[in-house]
Design a protein around this motif. Structure first.
Motif, mmCIF file in Angstrom:
data_model
loop_
_atom_site.group_PDB
_atom_site.id
_atom_site.type_symbol
_atom_site.label_atom_id
_atom_site.label_comp_id
_atom_site.label_asym_id
_atom_site.label_seq_id
_atom_site.Cartn_x
_atom_site.Cartn_y
_atom_site.Cartn_z
ATOM 1 N N GLU A 63 25.285 -19.269 -20.083
ATOM 2 C CA GLU A 63 25.134 -19.556 -18.655
ATOM 3 C C GLU A 63 24.678 -18.316 -17.891
ATOM 4 O O GLU A 63 23.870 -18.417 -16.954
ATOM 5 C CB GLU A 63 26.459 -20.067 -18.086
ATOM 6 N N ALA A 64 25.176 -17.150 -18.292
ATOM 7 C CA ALA A 64 24.743 -15.914 -17.631
ATOM 8 C C ALA A 64 23.250 -15.677 -17.850
ATOM 9 O O ALA A 64 22.542 -15.223 -16.935
ATOM 10 C CB ALA A 64 25.551 -14.729 -18.155
ATOM 11 N N TYR A 65 22.776 -15.984 -19.054
ATOM 12 C CA TYR A 65 21.330 -15.859 -19.301
ATOM 13 C C TYR A 65 20.557 -16.908 -18.506
ATOM 14 O O TYR A 65 19.485 -16.609 -17.950
ATOM 15 C CB TYR A 65 21.022 -16.000 -20.783
ATOM 16 N N ARG A 66 21.077 -18.120 -18.436
ATOM 17 C CA ARG A 66 20.416 -19.177 -17.669
ATOM 18 C C ARG A 66 20.271 -18.778 -16.202
ATOM 19 O O ARG A 66 19.285 -19.107 -15.545
ATOM 20 C CB ARG A 66 21.218 -20.481 -17.774
ATOM 21 N N MET A 67 21.220 -17.999 -15.726
ATOM 22 C CA MET A 67 21.238 -17.602 -14.323
ATOM 23 C C MET A 67 20.377 -16.368 -14.062
ATOM 24 O O MET A 67 19.735 -16.255 -13.017
ATOM 25 C CB MET A 67 22.684 -17.322 -13.897
ATOM 26 N N GLU A 69 18.420 -14.477 -16.807
ATOM 27 C CA GLU A 69 17.405 -14.192 -17.826
ATOM 28 C C GLU A 69 17.480 -12.753 -18.338
ATOM 29 O O GLU A 69 16.480 -12.190 -18.795
ATOM 30 C CB GLU A 69 15.998 -14.504 -17.305
ATOM 31 N N ARG A 70 18.657 -12.168 -18.306
ATOM 32 C CA ARG A 70 18.846 -10.844 -18.893
ATOM 33 C C ARG A 70 18.923 -10.998 -20.415
ATOM 34 O O ARG A 70 19.797 -11.711 -20.923
ATOM 35 C CB ARG A 70 20.119 -10.176 -18.370
ATOM 36 N N PRO A 71 18.041 -10.349 -21.162
ATOM 37 C CA PRO A 71 17.968 -10.585 -22.614
ATOM 38 C C PRO A 71 19.231 -10.229 -23.358
ATOM 39 O O PRO A 71 19.528 -10.833 -24.397
ATOM 40 C CB PRO A 71 16.780 -9.718 -23.054
ATOM 41 N N GLU A 72 20.016 -9.266 -22.872
ATOM 42 C CA GLU A 72 21.231 -8.881 -23.584
ATOM 43 C C GLU A 72 22.256 -10.011 -23.596
ATOM 44 O O GLU A 72 23.066 -10.129 -24.526
ATOM 45 C CB GLU A 72 21.841 -7.613 -22.986
ATOM 46 N N TYR A 73 22.212 -10.861 -22.585
ATOM 47 C CA TYR A 73 23.145 -11.983 -22.550
ATOM 48 C C TYR A 73 22.757 -13.043 -23.583
ATOM 49 O O TYR A 73 23.624 -13.613 -24.257
ATOM 50 C CB TYR A 73 23.200 -12.592 -21.153
ATOM 51 N N LEU A 74 21.485 -13.316 -23.727
ATOM 52 C CA LEU A 74 21.043 -14.285 -24.728
ATOM 53 C C LEU A 74 21.286 -13.747 -26.135
ATOM 54 O O LEU A 74 21.663 -14.502 -27.040
ATOM 55 C CB LEU A 74 19.566 -14.615 -24.537
ATOM 56 N N MET A 128 20.236 -25.338 -23.568
ATOM 57 C CA MET A 128 19.432 -25.263 -22.349
ATOM 58 C C MET A 128 18.637 -23.961 -22.271
ATOM 59 O O MET A 128 17.568 -23.919 -21.668
ATOM 60 C CB MET A 128 20.327 -25.407 -21.115
ATOM 61 N N VAL A 129 19.150 -22.894 -22.896
ATOM 62 C CA VAL A 129 18.476 -21.597 -22.792
ATOM 63 C C VAL A 129 17.746 -21.213 -24.070
ATOM 64 O O VAL A 129 16.853 -20.354 -24.042
ATOM 65 C CB VAL A 129 19.477 -20.480 -22.406
#
Length: 399
Positions: A63-67, A69-74, A128-129
């Motif tokens: 969800e943090a990446y979905r919000m 788009e910081r690559p470290e979160y994905l 979703m991401v």
């Protein structure tokens, strides 16, 4: 409310104090996370890996990446996805184990529906991401298991647990402090949460039907109109047991129920349940808000537990802002400002990072782990992301 200042505060709390903390201190060298970490940031390499913990981490960083788009979160979400698939999956009967040791051997192989729901919550958000055919099929299989084996087609709602082979598991308790029962508010609430996200991701009509059914169960069987609170524990036929008022669960249900109704997009259902959504917050807020603006934990057997638990404050914050959005009543914002001040100055561990598990009524810190099977970045991370989403809506309105 100064939305610009509030936004900066929440962003800093989310990225610097919460999401960064877990990646820095809880991330396992072999991927995923340690099973537990102390208040002074010492991880326990021998503690087991839980389904709920892993799924909550997966949801949070997806969800943090979905919000953002910081690559470290994905990247971190993908590690957690791999741990969930490689370590917690039951290769013989499908679904996921409740708990495994560090070598991946089952410690508890029951199919606890609360855990399966969190797996679906995390996986559908990861889909979703980072969409793939494999993840979509996995989400579909979990949903099918829950509907075939976990749903009570006669009395409604979902059972607590199944055995490893998905046969009916009878009574179960999620934790040491919970009453063993056949059905619970907690399991059905988090089924609602998971199905809301899975419907948002898939838009399947069978998921929509199950979601509407859950809304009916929560409002007709679990919610007590005479008190404005929810009952917590039930038999298979929805006979309630125990005497507990869980203020955190009431305020959490308030905004999660409204989220489900909004995603369904049925205005008639929104009108039907609007009063229930608001009352779930209002009754607990009036009864359990402390003088410092925080929310007391619960009342059980006539005893008021005044401890301030991390997740209760997180869910209270979201529910207050949600109710203000619904009504425009300024008192909700005043309460939110006071609560946020408490969170950043008392609930947050400014020395070691993240939030304390709990604060005693005298202001001392409870002697509990900083993170583990139940405490993850899911509650407070989600709260910050929800607050930011709603703040950004106000910024657009006021442009």
């Amino acid at each position: 409310m100064n939305w610009q200042i509030f936004k900066k505060d929440v962003e800093a709390e989310l990225h610097k104090n919460i999401l960064n903390y877990w990646m820095k201190h809880m991330r396992h060298m072999n991927g995923g996370v340690y099973g537990e970490i102390s208040n002074d940031n010492i991880p326990d390499a021998e503690s087991p890996t839980g389904l709920v913990m892993t799924s909550r981490f997966l949801w949070t960083y997806s969800e943090a990446y979905r919000m953002t788009e910081r690559p470290e979160y994905l990247e971190f979400a993908s590690e957690l996805y791999n741990i969930l698939i490689s370590t917690l999956t039951d290769p013989d009967y499908g679904g996921f184990y409740w708990l495994v040791d560090r070598e991946g051997k089952p410690v508890d192989d029951k199919k606890v529906l609360y855990g399966q729901a969190f797996a679906l919550y995390g996986l559908s958000t990861y889909q979703m991401v980072n969409p793939s055919v494999e993840t979509e099929k996995l989400c579909s299989r979990i949903f099918a298991y829950l509907e075939q084996y976990g749903r009570d087609r006669d009395k409604g709602g979902y059972y607590e647990a199944c055995n490893r082979d998905w046969s009916y598991g009878g009574v179960n308790n999620l934790g040491a402090d919970d009453m063993a029962c056949e059905k619970s508010m907690n399991t059905n609430l988090h089924m609602l949460e998971a199905y809301t996200r899975y419907y948002l991701q898939s838009r399947r009509e069978d998921v929509r039907e199950a979601l509407v059914s859950l809304i009916r169960i929560i409002t007709d069987k679990i919610y007590d109109r005479s008190t404005g609170h929810q009952k917590l524990y039930f038999s298979k036929d929805w006979t309630p047991a125990g005497d507990v008022e869980s203020y955190g669960h009431d305020v959490e249900t308030s905004w999660l129920l409204w989220e489900a109704l909004q995603i369904l997009g049925d205005e008639n259902l929104q009108v039907e349940y609007r009063e229930t959504v608001l009352r779930l917050l209002d009754v607990s807020s009036a009864k359990a808000t402390a003088p410092d603006g925080s929310l007391y934990n619960e009342k059980h057997d006539g005893h008021l537990d005044r401890t301030r638990i991390w997740w209760v404050q997180a869910e209270y914050a979201v529910s207050l802002l949600n109710s203000w959005e619904m009504t425009g009543i300024e008192d909700y914002l005043h309460k939110l400002e006071k609560l946020w001040d408490y969170i950043v100055n008392v609930q947050t561990d400014r020395k070691n990072g993240e939030w304390f598990w709990g604060i005693n009524d005298d202001g001392s810190v409870m002697n509990r782990e900083k993170g583990g099977m139940w405490k993850t970045p899911y509650h407070n991370g989600r709260a910050c992301m929800e607050l930011l989403h709603r703040i950004e809506k106000q910024e657009k309105i006021n442009v």
